[in-house]
Design a protein around this motif. Sequence first.
Motif, PDB file in Angstrom:
ATOM      1  N   LYS A  98      82.483  45.584  51.602  1.00 45.61           N
ATOM      2  CA  LYS A  98      82.925  44.672  51.904  1.00 45.61           C
ATOM      3  C   LYS A  98      82.361  43.373  52.039  1.00 45.61           C
ATOM      4  O   LYS A  98      82.722  42.426  52.873  1.00 45.61           O
ATOM      5  CB  LYS A  98      83.847  44.849  53.208  1.00 45.61           C
ATOM      6  N   ALA A  99      81.019  43.277  51.301  1.00 48.05           N
ATOM      7  CA  ALA A  99      80.250  42.051  51.448  1.00 48.05           C
ATOM      8  C   ALA A  99      81.120  40.693  51.116  1.00 48.05           C
ATOM      9  O   ALA A  99      80.895  39.761  51.715  1.00 48.05           O
ATOM     10  CB  ALA A  99      79.144  42.162  50.544  1.00 48.05           C
ATOM     11  N   TRP A 100      81.992  40.876  50.222  1.00 53.87           N
ATOM     12  CA  TRP A 100      82.723  39.613  49.861  1.00 53.87           C
ATOM     13  C   TRP A 100      83.558  38.966  50.768  1.00 53.87           C
ATOM     14  O   TRP A 100      83.756  37.732  50.688  1.00 53.87           O
ATOM     15  CB  TRP A 100      83.582  39.994  48.504  1.00 53.87           C
ATOM     16  N   LEU A 101      84.047  39.648  51.961  1.00 54.80           N
ATOM     17  CA  LEU A 101      84.631  39.135  52.900  1.00 54.80           C
ATOM     18  C   LEU A 101      83.993  38.216  53.674  1.00 54.80           C
ATOM     19  O   LEU A 101      84.244  37.188  53.871  1.00 54.80           O
ATOM     20  CB  LEU A 101      85.363  40.202  53.654  1.00 54.80           C
ATOM     21  N   TRP A 102      82.744  38.640  54.300  1.00 62.42           N
ATOM     22  CA  TRP A 102      81.938  37.767  54.974  1.00 62.42           C
ATOM     23  C   TRP A 102      81.218  36.708  54.097  1.00 62.42           C
ATOM     24  O   TRP A 102      80.911  35.537  54.476  1.00 62.42           O
ATOM     25  CB  TRP A 102      80.813  38.300  55.655  1.00 62.42           C
ATOM     26  N   ILE A 103      80.974  36.843  52.612  1.00 64.17           N
ATOM     27  CA  ILE A 103      80.481  35.905  51.972  1.00 64.17           C
ATOM     28  C   ILE A 103      81.295  34.955  51.710  1.00 64.17           C
ATOM     29  O   ILE A 103      81.167  33.455  51.658  1.00 64.17           O
ATOM     30  CB  ILE A 103      80.068  36.475  50.561  1.00 64.17           C
ATOM     31  N   ARG A 104      82.700  35.291  51.429  1.00 61.62           N
ATOM     32  CA  ARG A 104      83.891  34.078  51.240  1.00 61.62           C
ATOM     33  C   ARG A 104      83.966  33.216  52.338  1.00 61.62           C
ATOM     34  O   ARG A 104      83.991  32.083  52.474  1.00 61.62           O
ATOM     35  CB  ARG A 104      85.220  34.954  50.925  1.00 61.62           C
ATOM     36  N   TRP A 105      83.997  33.804  53.552  1.00 59.50           N
ATOM     37  CA  TRP A 105      84.264  33.061  54.941  1.00 59.50           C
ATOM     38  C   TRP A 105      83.107  32.137  54.971  1.00 59.50           C
ATOM     39  O   TRP A 105      83.357  31.012  55.406  1.00 59.50           O
ATOM     40  CB  TRP A 105      84.363  33.983  56.096  1.00 59.50           C
ATOM     41  N   ALA A 106      81.764  32.749  55.057  1.00 59.07           N
ATOM     42  CA  ALA A 106      80.634  31.816  55.415  1.00 59.07           C
ATOM     43  C   ALA A 106      80.471  30.653  54.475  1.00 59.07           C
ATOM     44  O   ALA A 106      80.113  29.394  54.745  1.00 59.07           O
ATOM     45  CB  ALA A 106      79.399  32.848  55.347  1.00 59.07           C
ATOM     46  N   ALA A 107      80.722  30.993  52.985  1.00 58.21           N
ATOM     47  CA  ALA A 107      80.531  30.142  52.054  1.00 58.21           C
ATOM     48  C   ALA A 107      81.581  29.046  52.089  1.00 58.21           C
ATOM     49  O   ALA A 107      81.384  27.707  52.186  1.00 58.21           O
ATOM     50  CB  ALA A 107      80.588  30.576  50.662  1.00 58.21           C
TER      51      ALA A 107
ATOM     52  N   GLN B 297      83.034  28.042  55.058  1.00 56.49           N
ATOM     53  CA  GLN B 297      82.877  27.271  56.107  1.00 56.49           C
ATOM     54  C   GLN B 297      81.655  26.141  55.724  1.00 56.49           C
ATOM     55  O   GLN B 297      81.531  25.023  56.179  1.00 56.49           O
ATOM     56  CB  GLN B 297      82.157  28.262  57.356  1.00 56.49           C
ATOM     57  N   THR B 298      80.614  26.513  54.950  1.00 51.84           N
ATOM     58  CA  THR B 298      79.535  25.750  54.951  1.00 51.84           C
ATOM     59  C   THR B 298      80.219  24.804  53.591  1.00 51.84           C
ATOM     60  O   THR B 298      79.826  23.295  53.892  1.00 51.84           O
ATOM     61  CB  THR B 298      78.380  26.507  54.202  1.00 51.84           C
ATOM     62  N   LEU B 299      80.798  24.942  52.583  1.00 51.59           N
ATOM     63  CA  LEU B 299      81.173  23.765  51.926  1.00 51.59           C
ATOM     64  C   LEU B 299      82.237  23.047  52.582  1.00 51.59           C
ATOM     65  O   LEU B 299      82.297  21.937  51.892  1.00 51.59           O
ATOM     66  CB  LEU B 299      81.983  24.852  50.670  1.00 51.59           C
TER      67      LEU B 299
ATOM     68  N   THR C 172      78.792  24.354  64.500  1.00 50.29           N
ATOM     69  CA  THR C 172      80.388  24.856  64.286  1.00 50.29           C
ATOM     70  C   THR C 172      80.368  26.419  64.009  1.00 50.29           C
ATOM     71  O   THR C 172      81.075  27.097  64.622  1.00 50.29           O
ATOM     72  CB  THR C 172      80.676  24.214  63.117  1.00 50.29           C
ATOM     73  N   ILE C 173      79.322  26.950  63.246  1.00 58.00           N
ATOM     74  CA  ILE C 173      79.430  28.350  62.826  1.00 58.00           C
ATOM     75  C   ILE C 173      79.125  29.290  64.039  1.00 58.00           C
ATOM     76  O   ILE C 173      79.695  30.279  64.136  1.00 58.00           O
ATOM     77  CB  ILE C 173      78.531  28.499  61.471  1.00 58.00           C
TER      78      ILE C 173
END
Length: 323
Positions: free
Chosen positions: A88-97, A99-101, A302-303
């Motif tokens: 399920k790594a894509w779930l936290w990668i999608r959210w973190a990326a 938030q940053t972008l 923010t994060i």
Amino acid sequence: MAQPADVRAVENWFVANGLPYFVDHIRDDVTRRLRPRRLLAVLLVGVVLAIPVGAGVGLWADQWSYGVSSALTTVAVVFGLYALLTLKAWLWIRWAAGQTLGSLSLMVPLVTRALPLLLLFITFLFINAEVWQVGATLDGGIMWAAVMLFAAFAVGFLLSRLPEELDAFDRNLGVDGLVGACRGTPLESEANRLRETSAGLPVAAEVTGLQKANLVLVLLVAQVVQVLLLSISVFGFFILFGMVAMDDSVIETWVGHPPETFIGPVSRELVQVSVFLAAFSGLYFAVYAVTDELYRKQFFTTITRELERAVSARVVYRSMRRR
């Protein structure tokens, strides 16, 4: 008594906010998939695929370095796909990326703190003959291995320092703080109930195991995205600077042969030196980002607020699951 629909709504909220490991059934499934036997099987698959890929690329390029780099990359890709698809790594990668972008406007003043000094230092390396002799003479395989080495050092350093950002999340957490943190989430009514019925936290606030790993990995992805953007910016700067300032005769004097054309006026030597220095700049920026106190406060505000909110939500969720 907590209703199943309420629990599912909360779990969906965790997943949507890049915290799948906070959900019990997802965390249990990931734990099973992280057993040594599973990881050994993934490693064997990676090795089985890496051998023919490395041999094929090495024979095609007629250079062993291409083969070794391709083999290592294949193993890394296999583990990366396993993490994306089953952990399920894509779930936290999608959210973190995201938030940053989504906060690139905040990145500009932050990067301008590090970029001038970095460019001042790196530019002197760029006009150094020894750097050109090293960078321009590396073949593609060794250059890729050097970039992966810089990236590995940067990720390792971040993983050793980012957990420090989480230490304060669960120290001073109280029942009153849960209500404010959970306002506007599916946990709001449960947090209000806890404030009315509990004198203290119903469960321990300390985050450990995969849940803490989830928080650290979210911070890691956010920082890696910033480092990548800065490295790309440095690469573009040196390509433009090299096209304007670096004469072919000077490059020939430094590397011992006329520069080879890569694309239009851009030479292969210029690209390789720019990639090498951009990778080094990424490592420098990764170290700077977690050691400069002002930068950490500005970037992580923010994060970390979102992650602190998640720690509070976890306490309420655990209470809901108990009921």
